[in-house]
Design a protein around this motif. Structure first.
Motif, PDB file in Angstrom:
ATOM      1  N   PHE A  33     -12.147  -9.587   0.052  1.00 16.18           N
ATOM      2  CA  PHE A  33     -10.817  -9.894   0.572  1.00 16.18           C
ATOM      3  C   PHE A  33     -10.826  -9.803   2.091  1.00 16.18           C
ATOM      4  O   PHE A  33     -11.473  -8.941   2.663  1.00 16.18           O
ATOM      5  N   TYR A  48      -9.165 -14.502  -0.505  1.00 15.23           N
ATOM      6  CA  TYR A  48     -10.149 -13.724  -1.230  1.00 15.23           C
ATOM      7  C   TYR A  48     -11.143 -14.625  -1.956  1.00 15.23           C
ATOM      8  O   TYR A  48     -10.830 -15.780  -2.286  1.00 15.23           O
ATOM      9  N   LEU A  98     -10.602  -7.909 -10.081  1.00 12.53           N
ATOM     10  CA  LEU A  98      -9.425  -8.260  -9.299  1.00 12.53           C
ATOM     11  C   LEU A  98      -8.315  -7.242  -9.497  1.00 12.53           C
ATOM     12  O   LEU A  98      -7.755  -6.723  -8.545  1.00 12.53           O
ATOM     13  N   SER A  99      -7.972  -6.966 -10.723  1.00 15.78           N
ATOM     14  CA  SER A  99      -6.799  -6.129 -10.966  1.00 15.78           C
ATOM     15  C   SER A  99      -7.118  -4.715 -11.422  1.00 15.78           C
ATOM     16  O   SER A  99      -6.314  -3.834 -11.282  1.00 15.78           O
ATOM     17  N   GLY A 100      -8.270  -4.512 -11.940  1.00 17.14           N
ATOM     18  CA  GLY A 100      -8.505  -3.241 -12.605  1.00 17.14           C
ATOM     19  C   GLY A 100      -9.314  -2.228 -11.827  1.00 17.14           C
ATOM     20  O   GLY A 100      -9.691  -1.196 -12.363  1.00 17.14           O
ATOM     21  N   ASN A 101      -9.559  -2.484 -10.560  1.00 16.94           N
ATOM     22  CA  ASN A 101     -10.443  -1.566  -9.843  1.00 16.94           C
ATOM     23  C   ASN A 101      -9.933  -1.231  -8.453  1.00 16.94           C
ATOM     24  O   ASN A 101      -9.128  -1.948  -7.871  1.00 16.94           O
ATOM     25  N   THR A 102     -10.452  -0.137  -7.958  1.00 18.26           N
ATOM     26  CA  THR A 102     -10.145   0.279  -6.598  1.00 18.26           C
ATOM     27  C   THR A 102     -10.661  -0.752  -5.603  1.00 18.26           C
ATOM     28  O   THR A 102     -11.726  -1.344  -5.794  1.00 18.26           O
ATOM     29  N   ILE A 103      -9.894  -0.956  -4.558  1.00 21.25           N
ATOM     30  CA  ILE A 103     -10.311  -1.830  -3.461  1.00 21.25           C
ATOM     31  C   ILE A 103     -10.887  -0.948  -2.364  1.00 21.25           C
ATOM     32  O   ILE A 103     -10.272   0.039  -1.969  1.00 21.25           O
TER      33      ILE A 103
END
Lengths: 114, 108
Positions: A33, A48, A98-103
């Motif tokens: 990103f 992204y 994309l949605s389920g993890n730490t950035i």
């Protein structure tokens, strides 16, 4: 892993010059990103990538901005020509999903265009 | 109007106090992130939530999907907790929006 690595940390350039910001994501992360942060607008997602392919560039402000990801370990954000209103902190981040993890964020590139 | 609303904008607390920062959003989301930005500018991801509650040390994050609301709590606050806390949501269409941030100052 060293985390997300961005360069340069600080850049001061004159209006009209080309600026290239670089990012090395965490090895194995599928998503990368680019964000921009300003006092006026806060944090904004610019673009992204998933597996090196640009997925959503709707946040890119205008044609002067472009981003590439030639391989899984490197991405660039380019501004050409730069303008004073581009002055901001540009963050690169990466994650597994994309949605389920730490950035995981890089330290940011502080850009000043004079 | 920002689609992600945080409150308060600024918060000053004494060391040891219990802190709550709130985040509300407008439509269905797939994930909500709480981020911490220190005075030096670096951003750290504290939590990623899609439901329920998560705890890490003195930090607790909750989310109520029906009410479209999340809270970040800090127990026994400490001056080193002083930072800007940012709520970020990823909508079901994968669009991502950020709150304006809550600037927390914890005084010794």
């Amino acid at each position: 892993d060293a985390g997300v690595i961005q360069s340069p940390r600080h850049e001061v350039t004159e209006m009209g010059q080309e600026v290239t910001l670089r990012c090395k994501p965490i090895s194995g992360h599928d998503y990368l990103f680019w964000y921009r942060q300003t006092m006026m607008r806060g944090l904004e997602l610019l673009i992204y990538f998933n597996n090196n392919v640009p997925i959503d560039d709707s946040g890119m402000p205008e044609d002067r901005f472009s981003a590439k990801m030639p391989n899984a370990s490197f991405s660039t954000l380019k501004i050409q020509p730069s303008e004073p209103r581009d002055s901001a902190v540009y963050f690169c981040a990466s994650s597994f999903y994309l949605s389920g993890n730490t950035i995981y964020f890089g330290e940011g590139s502080w850009l000043t265009v004079v | 109007k920002n689609e992600v609303e945080q409150s308060p904008q600024n918060l000053t607390a004494q060391e040891g106090e219990f802190i709550t920062i709130n985040c509300s959003y407008s439509v269905g989301i797939s994930a909500l992130h709480w981020l911490q930005q220190h005075p030096g500018g670096g951003i750290v991801s504290l939590f990623m939530l899609s439901s329920g509650k998560k705890k890490h040390g003195r930090l607790i994050a909750t989310i109520n999907i029906q009410e479209k609301h999340s809270s970040l709590h800090i127990t026994a606050s400490h001056p080193r907790d002083s930072a800007v806390y940012i709520c970020a949501v990823r909508y079901n269409n994968n669009d991502m929006r950020f709150g304006a941030g809550t600037r927390l100052t914890v005084k010794p």
